[in-house]
Design an enzyme around this catalytic site. Sequence first.
Site, short mmCIF file in Angstrom:
data_model
loop_
_atom_site.label_atom_id
_atom_site.label_comp_id
_atom_site.label_asym_id
_atom_site.label_seq_id
_atom_site.Cartn_x
_atom_site.Cartn_y
_atom_site.Cartn_z
N GLY A 278 0.83 -1.21 0.00
CA GLY A 278 0.00 0.00 0.00
C GLY A 278 0.86 1.26 0.00
O GLY A 278 1.92 1.28 0.61
N ARG B 203 0.97 -4.98 -5.90
CA ARG B 203 1.13 -6.25 -5.19
C ARG B 203 1.45 -7.29 -6.27
O ARG B 203 0.88 -7.25 -7.35
CB ARG B 203 -0.15 -6.58 -4.42
CG ARG B 203 -0.39 -5.56 -3.29
CD ARG B 203 -1.31 -6.05 -2.19
NE ARG B 203 -0.99 -5.38 -0.93
CZ ARG B 203 -1.50 -4.20 -0.55
NH1 ARG B 203 -2.37 -3.59 -1.32
NH2 ARG B 203 -1.17 -3.67 0.60
N ASP C 280 5.58 -5.54 5.95
CA ASP C 280 6.18 -6.85 6.23
C ASP C 280 6.25 -7.75 5.00
O ASP C 280 7.23 -8.47 4.80
CB ASP C 280 5.39 -7.56 7.34
CG ASP C 280 5.72 -6.99 8.72
OD1 ASP C 280 6.76 -6.32 8.86
OD2 ASP C 280 4.92 -7.22 9.65
N THR D 218 4.04 2.35 5.70
CA THR D 218 2.63 1.98 5.80
C THR D 218 1.90 2.97 6.71
O THR D 218 2.45 3.36 7.75
CB THR D 218 2.43 0.54 6.33
OG1 THR D 218 1.04 0.37 6.68
CG2 THR D 218 3.24 0.25 7.58
N ASP E 103 -0.51 2.24 8.48
CA ASP E 103 -1.13 1.51 9.59
C ASP E 103 -0.27 1.41 10.86
O ASP E 103 -0.77 0.98 11.89
CB ASP E 103 -1.48 0.08 9.15
CG ASP E 103 -2.58 0.05 8.11
OD1 ASP E 103 -3.26 1.08 7.95
OD2 ASP E 103 -2.76 -0.99 7.44
N ASP F 281 1.78 -0.75 11.60
CA ASP F 281 1.77 -2.13 12.10
C ASP F 281 3.03 -2.92 11.75
O ASP F 281 2.95 -4.09 11.37
CB ASP F 281 0.51 -2.86 11.60
CG ASP F 281 0.44 -2.91 10.10
OD1 ASP F 281 1.18 -2.18 9.42
OD2 ASP F 281 -0.38 -3.69 9.57
N ARG G 111 -6.54 -2.15 8.71
CA ARG G 111 -7.23 -3.44 8.62
C ARG G 111 -7.18 -4.23 9.91
O ARG G 111 -8.19 -4.46 10.56
CB ARG G 111 -6.61 -4.29 7.49
CG ARG G 111 -7.20 -4.05 6.14
CD ARG G 111 -6.28 -4.61 5.08
NE ARG G 111 -4.95 -4.01 5.20
CZ ARG G 111 -3.90 -4.33 4.48
NH1 ARG G 111 -3.98 -5.28 3.61
NH2 ARG G 111 -2.75 -3.71 4.63
P1 ATP Z 1 1.04 -3.20 3.41
O1 ATP Z 1 1.30 -2.90 4.84
O2 ATP Z 1 0.68 -2.02 2.63
O3 ATP Z 1 0.12 -4.34 3.25
P2 ATP Z 1 3.09 -5.02 2.58
O4 ATP Z 1 4.45 -4.84 2.05
O5 ATP Z 1 2.98 -5.85 3.83
O6 ATP Z 1 2.47 -3.60 2.79
P3 ATP Z 1 1.93 -7.07 0.92
O7 ATP Z 1 0.84 -6.98 -0.08
O8 ATP Z 1 1.81 -8.03 2.03
O9 ATP Z 1 2.14 -5.57 1.45
O10 ATP Z 1 3.30 -7.41 0.17
C1 ATP Z 1 3.73 -6.64 -0.93
C2 ATP Z 1 4.39 -7.54 -1.92
O11 ATP Z 1 5.55 -8.14 -1.33
C3 ATP Z 1 3.55 -8.71 -2.39
O12 ATP Z 1 2.65 -8.37 -3.41
C4 ATP Z 1 4.62 -9.67 -2.89
O13 ATP Z 1 5.07 -9.29 -4.16
C5 ATP Z 1 5.75 -9.43 -1.89
N1 ATP Z 1 5.68 -10.48 -0.85
C6 ATP Z 1 4.75 -10.61 0.12
N2 ATP Z 1 4.97 -11.73 0.85
C7 ATP Z 1 6.06 -12.32 0.33
C8 ATP Z 1 6.80 -13.51 0.63
N3 ATP Z 1 6.44 -14.33 1.62
N4 ATP Z 1 7.87 -13.79 -0.13
C9 ATP Z 1 8.23 -12.98 -1.14
N5 ATP Z 1 7.59 -11.85 -1.48
C10 ATP Z 1 6.52 -11.52 -0.77
#
Ligand code: ATP
Length: 320
Positions: A11, A72, A103, A125, A127, A129, A171
């Site tokens: 995000g 994503r 994360d 982020t 959030d 979190d 969320r």
């Molecule tokens: P937000 O807090 O906005 O959700 P985020 O980085 O946690 O941020 P995610 O959608 O969970 O958002 O992850 C972003 C991208 O990181 C995913 O679309 C994927 O490409 C990559 N990713 C997530 N989990 C994994 C994983 N276990 N191994 C490798 N790449 C990952």
Amino acid sequence: VKTIGILTSGGDAPGMNAAIRAVVRTALANGLEVKGIRRGFTGLLEEDIIDLNANSVSDIIQRGGTILYTARCPEFVTKEGQDKGAEVCRKHGIDGLVVIGGDGSFQGAKQLAARGINTVGLPGTIDLDIACTDYTIGFDTAVNTAMESIDKVRDTSTSHERCSIIEVMGRNAGYIALWCGIANGAEDVLTTERYDHDEQRIISNIIEKRKIGKKHHIIVNAEGIGDSYGMAKRIEAATGMETRATIIGHIQRGGSPTCKDRVYASAMGAKAVDILCRGGSNRVVAYKHGEFVDFDINEALAMKKDLDEYLFQMSKKLSR
Ligand code: ATP
């Protein structure tokens, strides 16, 4: 390192541009080249890669969103995707990579580090979190936007002697809700971490506060609680007090970053480059106990965090 790549993933959050600018300018000052990877890991796999110079990041520090776009990328969760990602980095000479995201994005960074690409994650982020850090890029702007919106709803809520349910983002994280609950003087704050789904208690609270002459009743709901409109209908039926739900929504993701988000994001961006220049990899930059620090990604991902219980209890006491 010779060439640093930078991407934003997951995000978007206000302040990401300030971080991008700091990474680019710090890297250039260290004599490195910088490449921008657009649309997160999706853009990496599609080789949507552009050269960045000092001018590429001018006039962006005050802008919300991310000039690199974000996405994503389900393919990056697979071993094949990760292998390809590392290969693309090598093909473009990217030997250091800064990943701004949450994360999930750090999981991706970790996989690239395991494949020989030096990586550093920055917590981005709204959030808040991310367990390893007390600050995430975008939270300050988002929570201020939510607070100002709630102030506005509160004015009209008081005039009409209404109950207002205001749903804020987060969320599975109640940080925006809790901070707004305190900052806006809400009567109730419902977070996924603490809410016991005892709607009757909220209804009784409204009836009691009405008796002691309160003109409005503000309930701040974290997004993860859901069903704010349904809750408004049920509360109105049970209390006889006109009740409206407002979902603030994506307004909270955008807008010009606050001073804090610009300054902290800049410091984190500069620190990420410093870490890469010192040969560091598989690290996450964090803000902990008043200092900018960094952790091993695995260590950071294993950490847990919860809402501050003191703040939560305090918000309840102050709303009496
Ligand atoms: P937000 O807090 O906005 O959700 P985020 O980085 O946690 O941020 P995610 O959608 O969970 O958002 O992850 C972003 C991208 O990181 C995913 O679309 C994927 O490409 C990559 N990713 C997530 N989990 C994994 C994983 N276990 N191994 C490798 N790449 C990952």
